[in-house]
Design a protein around this motif. Sequence first.
Motif, short mmCIF file in Angstrom:
data_model
loop_
_atom_site.label_atom_id
_atom_site.label_comp_id
_atom_site.label_asym_id
_atom_site.label_seq_id
_atom_site.Cartn_x
_atom_site.Cartn_y
_atom_site.Cartn_z
N LYS A 112 0.80 -1.22 0.00
CA LYS A 112 0.00 0.00 0.00
C LYS A 112 0.84 1.28 0.00
O LYS A 112 0.27 2.37 -0.14
N GLU A 113 2.14 1.17 0.14
CA GLU A 113 2.98 2.35 0.06
C GLU A 113 3.46 2.56 -1.37
O GLU A 113 3.41 1.66 -2.20
N ALA A 114 3.96 3.76 -1.64
CA ALA A 114 4.52 4.07 -2.95
C ALA A 114 6.01 3.75 -2.97
O ALA A 114 6.68 3.77 -1.93
N VAL A 115 6.52 3.46 -4.16
CA VAL A 115 7.94 3.15 -4.31
C VAL A 115 8.44 3.75 -5.62
O VAL A 115 7.69 3.83 -6.61
N THR A 116 9.69 4.20 -5.60
CA THR A 116 10.32 4.76 -6.79
C THR A 116 11.50 3.90 -7.19
O THR A 116 12.39 3.64 -6.37
N LEU A 117 11.50 3.48 -8.44
CA LEU A 117 12.61 2.71 -9.00
C LEU A 117 13.40 3.61 -9.92
O LEU A 117 12.83 4.22 -10.83
N ARG A 175 -1.59 2.88 -11.82
CA ARG A 175 -0.77 3.10 -10.62
C ARG A 175 0.69 3.40 -10.96
O ARG A 175 1.50 3.65 -10.06
N TYR A 176 1.02 3.36 -12.24
CA TYR A 176 2.40 3.63 -12.67
C TYR A 176 2.51 5.05 -13.20
O TYR A 176 1.66 5.51 -13.96
N SER A 177 3.57 5.71 -12.81
CA SER A 177 3.89 7.00 -13.40
C SER A 177 5.39 7.07 -13.60
O SER A 177 6.17 6.36 -12.94
N SER A 207 2.45 3.56 -7.23
CA SER A 207 1.68 4.00 -6.07
C SER A 207 0.89 2.82 -5.49
O SER A 207 0.59 1.86 -6.19
N ALA A 208 0.61 2.88 -4.21
CA ALA A 208 -0.22 1.87 -3.55
C ALA A 208 0.22 0.46 -3.93
O ALA A 208 -0.53 -0.32 -4.54
N SER A 209 1.43 0.11 -3.56
CA SER A 209 2.02 -1.18 -3.95
C SER A 209 1.13 -2.35 -3.53
O SER A 209 0.50 -2.34 -2.46
#
Lengths: 116, 115
Positions: free
Chosen positions: A16-21, A63-65, A80-82
Amino acid sequence: AQKITQTQPGMFVQEKEAVTLDCTYDTSDPSYGLFWYKQPSSGEMIFLIYQGSYDQQNATEGRYSLNFQKARKSANLVISASQLGDSAMYFCAMREGADYGQNFVFGPGTRLSVLP
Amino acid sequence: DADVTQTPRNRITKTGKRIMLECSQTKGHDRMYWYRQDPGLGLRLIYYSFDVKDINKGEISDGYSVSRQAQAKFSLSLESAIPNQTALYFCATSDFGLAGYNEQFFGPGTRLTVL
């Protein structure tokens, strides 16, 4: 020299958290495209999102940007919202040049693990 | 049915054997590609073809050859397989589009083991 750099071999994120790759690229061509693919443990390659070098806005797909910073030559994927199903390898790729000279280069990938 | 198919899906062979991996597509795309994937290296391009009469070497073509039998078929051959060719092999296709948005569509992959 590496055309595509992904500096995070592995990442963990809470559900439910966001993550940046992260993804940085190297090209002198003004025309290029950037792609992100997902590879789950089953092995198939799934296209996620595309950003063209002339696109004025950051690309979004559900959910992807894509956080596109052209001057820094970076094209980070934000999820977003993993979800648990997001656990997979993620590859950044670049197509250099005009389409008729197409060639794709992939980065080494980042393994994302989503924790419950 | 899948748009891009690869046969076989898994293959174990011995050093020195000739191996052919086949790729077929129903997407109607002119462009086809062969990649290999090794852990930590991502995908590396072996050969690509923009139409039936056009074949180009990629980053790592040594030890491989290809044949574009038709628009829909692109085969990869290992004339004399060696253990460091053990990898996951992907076929991909893409369309031609001046807009640039021309993602590659991947087959399911062939896992090749050379003993």
